[in-house]
Enzyme design. Structure first.
Site, PDB file in Angstrom:
ATOM      1  N   TYR B  91       0.916  -1.139   0.101  1.00 22.56           N
ATOM      2  CA  TYR B  91      -0.017   0.028  -0.022  1.00 22.56           C
ATOM      3  C   TYR B  91       0.555   1.356  -0.066  1.00 22.56           C
ATOM      4  O   TYR B  91       0.340   2.418   0.322  1.00 22.56           O
ATOM      5  CB  TYR B  91      -1.044  -0.035   1.075  1.00 22.56           C
ATOM      6  CG  TYR B  91      -2.045  -1.103   1.371  1.00 22.56           C
ATOM      7  CD1 TYR B  91      -3.114  -1.107   0.517  1.00 22.56           C
ATOM      8  CD2 TYR B  91      -1.812  -2.026   2.111  1.00 22.56           C
ATOM      9  CE1 TYR B  91      -3.901  -2.122   0.311  1.00 22.56           C
ATOM     10  CE2 TYR B  91      -2.773  -3.003   2.118  1.00 22.56           C
ATOM     11  CZ  TYR B  91      -3.838  -3.154   1.277  1.00 22.56           C
ATOM     12  OH  TYR B  91      -4.765  -4.178   1.381  1.00 22.56           O
ATOM     13  N   ASP B 150      -1.492 -10.236   8.924  1.00 22.84           N
ATOM     14  CA  ASP B 150      -0.234 -10.576   8.161  1.00 22.84           C
ATOM     15  C   ASP B 150       0.432  -9.232   7.866  1.00 22.84           C
ATOM     16  O   ASP B 150      -0.050  -8.537   7.244  1.00 22.84           O
ATOM     17  CB  ASP B 150      -0.475 -11.247   6.815  1.00 22.84           C
ATOM     18  CG  ASP B 150      -1.405 -12.516   7.057  1.00 22.84           C
ATOM     19  OD1 ASP B 150      -1.333 -13.265   7.901  1.00 22.84           O
ATOM     20  OD2 ASP B 150      -2.359 -12.698   6.127  1.00 22.84           O
ATOM     21  N   HIS B 391       4.682  -6.558  -4.041  1.00 25.41           N
ATOM     22  CA  HIS B 391       3.311  -6.692  -4.785  1.00 25.41           C
ATOM     23  C   HIS B 391       2.481  -5.580  -4.484  1.00 25.41           C
ATOM     24  O   HIS B 391       3.147  -4.529  -3.619  1.00 25.41           O
ATOM     25  CB  HIS B 391       2.534  -7.910  -4.100  1.00 25.41           C
ATOM     26  CG  HIS B 391       2.723  -8.109  -2.697  1.00 25.41           C
ATOM     27  ND1 HIS B 391       3.345  -8.460  -1.927  1.00 25.41           N
ATOM     28  CD2 HIS B 391       1.817  -7.224  -1.775  1.00 25.41           C
ATOM     29  CE1 HIS B 391       3.438  -8.285  -0.428  1.00 25.41           C
ATOM     30  NE2 HIS B 391       2.291  -7.555  -0.528  1.00 25.41           N
ATOM     31  N   TYR B 474     -11.212  -0.382   0.037  1.00 19.26           N
ATOM     32  CA  TYR B 474     -11.172  -0.055   1.435  1.00 19.26           C
ATOM     33  C   TYR B 474      -9.870   0.544   1.768  1.00 19.26           C
ATOM     34  O   TYR B 474     -10.013   1.510   2.961  1.00 19.26           O
ATOM     35  CB  TYR B 474     -11.395  -1.549   2.589  1.00 19.26           C
ATOM     36  CG  TYR B 474     -10.038  -2.057   2.752  1.00 19.26           C
ATOM     37  CD1 TYR B 474      -9.339  -2.919   1.902  1.00 19.26           C
ATOM     38  CD2 TYR B 474      -9.328  -1.828   3.953  1.00 19.26           C
ATOM     39  CE1 TYR B 474      -8.046  -3.462   2.130  1.00 19.26           C
ATOM     40  CE2 TYR B 474      -8.538  -2.660   4.348  1.00 19.26           C
ATOM     41  CZ  TYR B 474      -7.756  -3.294   3.440  1.00 19.26           C
ATOM     42  OH  TYR B 474      -6.516  -3.918   3.921  1.00 19.26           O
ATOM     43  N   ARG B 475      -9.013   0.461   1.032  1.00 22.49           N
ATOM     44  CA  ARG B 475      -7.628   1.128   1.472  1.00 22.49           C
ATOM     45  C   ARG B 475      -6.907   0.844   0.207  1.00 22.49           C
ATOM     46  O   ARG B 475      -6.963   0.036  -0.728  1.00 22.49           O
ATOM     47  CB  ARG B 475      -6.987   0.248   2.441  1.00 22.49           C
ATOM     48  CG  ARG B 475      -5.550   0.367   2.727  1.00 22.49           C
ATOM     49  CD  ARG B 475      -5.265  -0.727   3.617  1.00 22.49           C
ATOM     50  NE  ARG B 475      -3.990  -0.448   4.431  1.00 22.49           N
ATOM     51  CZ  ARG B 475      -3.686  -1.603   5.283  1.00 22.49           C
ATOM     52  NH1 ARG B 475      -4.217  -2.496   5.648  1.00 22.49           N
ATOM     53  NH2 ARG B 475      -2.201  -1.637   5.573  1.00 22.49           N
TER      54      ARG B 475
END
Lengths: 529, 529
Positions: B91, B150, B391, B474-475
């Site tokens: 993110y 995680d 990722h 959501y994010r």
């Protein structure tokens, strides 16, 4: 009736005229008789000049009308006070903080927009009461439960926004909401959470949306008018039962609460519990105890404990609620008995009735107060009926521990005795909210001005006493909002300063609910008590 | 390294000098080598000029230092980007939206202030990781569980503020928080909830406090720096087990999810579930299926269903988690089997292992990934290891229904195939949050600039595809915050307009995290993509 502060008679008349153009002549009220209905029926200022009186009321039918009304109010700087079904008894009813405020009465917005039986939610407008939604669900035999507070005539939206509580696993009403539509103070329309995504499929299924999560700032708030709100419903369980645990000694409350916490924080028992005590103030009246207390110097805690033991009564008892499949709730109650029985010598257990759902109409008719089964009622509203003109709630939050409950009981009993308030005002502590306890003191409101004045002084004293012990109120009557906000004073009232900074930015004309919960718009701030 | 936008070299040097006076010379970083550590290790802009680079980093040890740093930043209009332990991989890691931002690195603030074993909560600073709190509790043999995402090196505060999720009944990390201390953009110090009451006894036990409930606006936010936060912990259960239900046909997912919803919304099963499918994109790879898909025109859903049935595999399976006393969780799993067995012909059930707590050290050592038992791990971070440079998560929220999962699977598989992305990027949908499903697509980040550029285009296309279907993220990664906020566009972007109105009022100099989640301060707003 008074004018809004700083508004000329002419401007006020123009504002009402514009309101009428938006909602129709029939839905703007300004006669004394009509406006009397918006005053606090239980006002602690009953019969006094300071009792707040609205100047008018406007009752829109749709969101667009709310937007228009808010825009007009901005033009004329007319303050609005939103009510949904207009109950809120014991906390100010439908009355505003400031005399001359115009009531924004949204009870005509009463659509049940959606009830989803598979994902267990509802989307409603503010005029929908617990009775309304219950009837809708009951008539269609939908397999979902509402959670209702005492009493059932309240609005789902109004109660959740004021952060009220009920009895089932969904008892924290604000926590059970999902998604809002809000008219902002400038008349703009906001949807929160996933509602901000056009054509959203999850407005009532995921709370947070994207970016800062806003919903909380519209609770106990003067930052918007909520016109739609989603609620998570509880899937109709197969069964419900309660099991009562009683312990013999005063100090047994400490291990009792420790294990009750374990059961509740583990979701083994779910729902509101009441901590009942043998003391008359926390339970049924007892003439022997009253006599003991009436002796010179009163009764010591040891006296009371001996008296209770002598009657073979338990000192404390708690009914634990269980919801779910019959075998699961049987195993949960068995576990609770094992755990508590092993921990507290002398603990006794009593099985409550077990209900299987759906209930038949005959079963429903036999239930006196069904709030723990999701059935709205007005039963609990018999509180004080016949003896008073109403009541006033003092409701601090205390820790969910035996030590804290014992301390609060002692402090409040001592204070009430000193202040000359009947101890019956102190009702059993409850767990409306997870992980904490609310203690309720229900002061009677009378027809006598001098008595009510003393009650107000007492109330203010108790706010301070509670603060000294680290306990704050979760909600309060309009008359005491400044006092309670004053007690939340960390770092030179950083909380209030932040709220007022937001208020000035979002509602620069101070249109919505000036004074609500101690937050004042800049132009009225100098008038803070 | 770049300067902050609009800040002169001289002012920047003065700001750093003042930061050094507050935190000490050793805790202000401005060398390229130091600052490289604050860039996004998984950046989809790796090796490109636009990859955001901080200008410096400052690492305070205490709240008062954070307040001072924020005040200095205001004086020089230097933007700050707060990181706690600085993970957030997939993110954006610890990187800011705007090159030249100064990193406010609070990982040195790592005190575990309180862990309460009886009321089941903790109060921590932002530098406390899941590993840290787990070790603290484990060493003292306290009977409480953390809930960990995680992986376990994340910060409790950072993860909850970004609204991350875990696996146990307390899996919604923002929902499990109770009480915050926040440094505001002007350097003022706010405590929310009951923390605003001096000497409060319930800061970590009652969430809302008095008046508007603020906490939400400090999540996914640029309105404050959270310096303390309370978390509700789960009482150590006596046992945990999972039970897997498998259904044979594709359409069985519809009744499966309906009954899973009932079980989860009733709190009969609690914790995160994963919806596993026989399709390689939702489960283990299958060469036969890959061959089927590789045929001209690809595989129809019927082809896939036939293929799966031919192998005797179930089409879908879900492992239901149960936490509690052994007899209770046995009854819960029995009930789930009865209910699902009666509803879905061909449903099969498999008992998972049952754990009793506390585990022995030997048992703990044998567990590969203990996140569902509250044990932090880095196991899940083997995702894509060895094959990629990192990722990037695309993570829309969809309804918790079989229909929606089938639709999302089809839409995403079709889009990914069209866009040439390997279907292994699509991992099983999960219920990190109650009542909704998150679908994760984990795009691989490579060393090749052209490939990464295509991935970014694909990502932006998927944001729009999702929006058309009513699904929102959501994010998201810092690179796509504007795109995602753009999709939350109801009523001409009322949500963003409201956020930016608040931003300008609370943070007039636009100091904190400009651009975060698509919210820009006035002075940088013209630069919005």
């Amino acid at each position: 009736m008074p004018l809004p502060p700083g508004v000329s008679e002419r401007d006020f008349a123009s504002a009402l005229e514009e309101f009428r153009r938006v909602v129709g002549d029939a839905w703007v009220f300004s006669s004394d008789a009509d406006l009397d209905l918006y005053r606090d029926a239980y006002s602690p200022l009953r019969g006094e000049d300071e009792d707040p009186v609205p100047s008018a009321a406007v009752a829109p039918k749709a969101t667009e009308q709310v937007q228009e009304v808010v825009r007009i109010a901005n033009r004329y700087k007319v303050p609005l006070w939103t009510i949904s079904t207009g109950k809120n008894l014991g906390y100010g009813g439908s009355a505003p903080c400031v005399s001359g405020t115009v009531m924004l009465d949204v009870k005509r917005m009463d659509r049940i927009i959606e009830v989803d039986e598979k994902n267990h939610y509802a989307l409603v407008e503010p005029g929908v009461s617990y009775f309304d939604l219950y009837r809708y669900i009951h008539e269609r035999r939908l397999k979902v439960w509402i959670d209702t507070p005492d009493p059932g005539w309240g609005s789902l939206i109004g109660n959740a926004l004021e952060r009220g509580g009920g009895y089932t696993p969904m008892r924290d009403h604000f926590d059970a909401h999902c998604g809002m539509e809000v008219v902002l103070p400038n008349g703009d329309l906001l949807r929160t959470g996933m509602g901000a995504l056009p054509n959203s499929k999850t407005w009532q299924q995921y709370r947070y949306g994207f970016g800062p999560y806003l919903d909380g700032i519209f609770s106990q708030s003067s930052l918007g008018v909520v016109t739609k709100m989603g609620f998570w419903l509880y899937p109709q369980p197969e069964a419900q039962r309660s099991g009562t645990v009683s312990v013999p000694r005063r100090r047994d409350l400490v291990p009792l609460m420790e294990h009750v916490n374990y059961l509740m924080n583990s979701y083994i028992a779910q729902g509101t519990i009441r901590i009942q005590s043998a003391l008359s103030s926390f339970g049924p009246s007892d003439p022997g105890l009253a006599a003991l207390r009436a002796r010179p110097g009163g009764a010591t805690l040891e006296d009371v404990e001996r008296h209770v033991a002598g009657r073979g009564q338990p000192y404390w008892s708690v009914a634990l609620p269980f919801y779910g499949p019959p075998n699961v709730i049987a195993a949960q109650w068995e576990y609770a008995k094992e755990r508590l029985g092993a921990a507290i010598p002398g603990a006794r257990f009593q099985d409550g009735p077990e209900y299987r759902f759906p209930l038949t109409e005959e079963q429903i008719a036999r239930i006196t107060n069904g709030v723990s089964l999701g059935i709205p009622s007005l039963q609990a509203f018999s509180y004080g009926a016949g003896t008073t003109r109403g009541h006033l709630w003092f409701a601090p939050i205390i820790p969910m521990t035996g030590e804290a409950i014992l301390e609060a009981q002692e402090v409040l009993m001592t204070s009430l005795t000193e202040l000359g308030v009947p101890l019956t005002a102190l009702i059993p502590p409850q767990s409306y909210f997870p992980r904490s306890i609310v203690v309720f003191v229900g002061f009677p409101i009378t027809a006598d001005v001098a008595t009510n004045r003393r009650t107000r002084d007492t109330y203010r004293t108790l706010v301070k006493t509670a603060q000294e012990h680290g306990w704050g109120e979760y909600r309060t009557h309009i008359q005491f909002m400044d006092d309670v906000m004053e007690s939340y004073s960390f770092n030179d009232h950083a909380l209030r300063r932040f709220h007022e900074q937001m208020k000035d930015a979002i509602d620069p004309n101070g249109i919505l609910a000036p004074g609500k919960n101690g937050i004042w718009p800049a132009r009225l701030r100098p008038g803070r008590a």
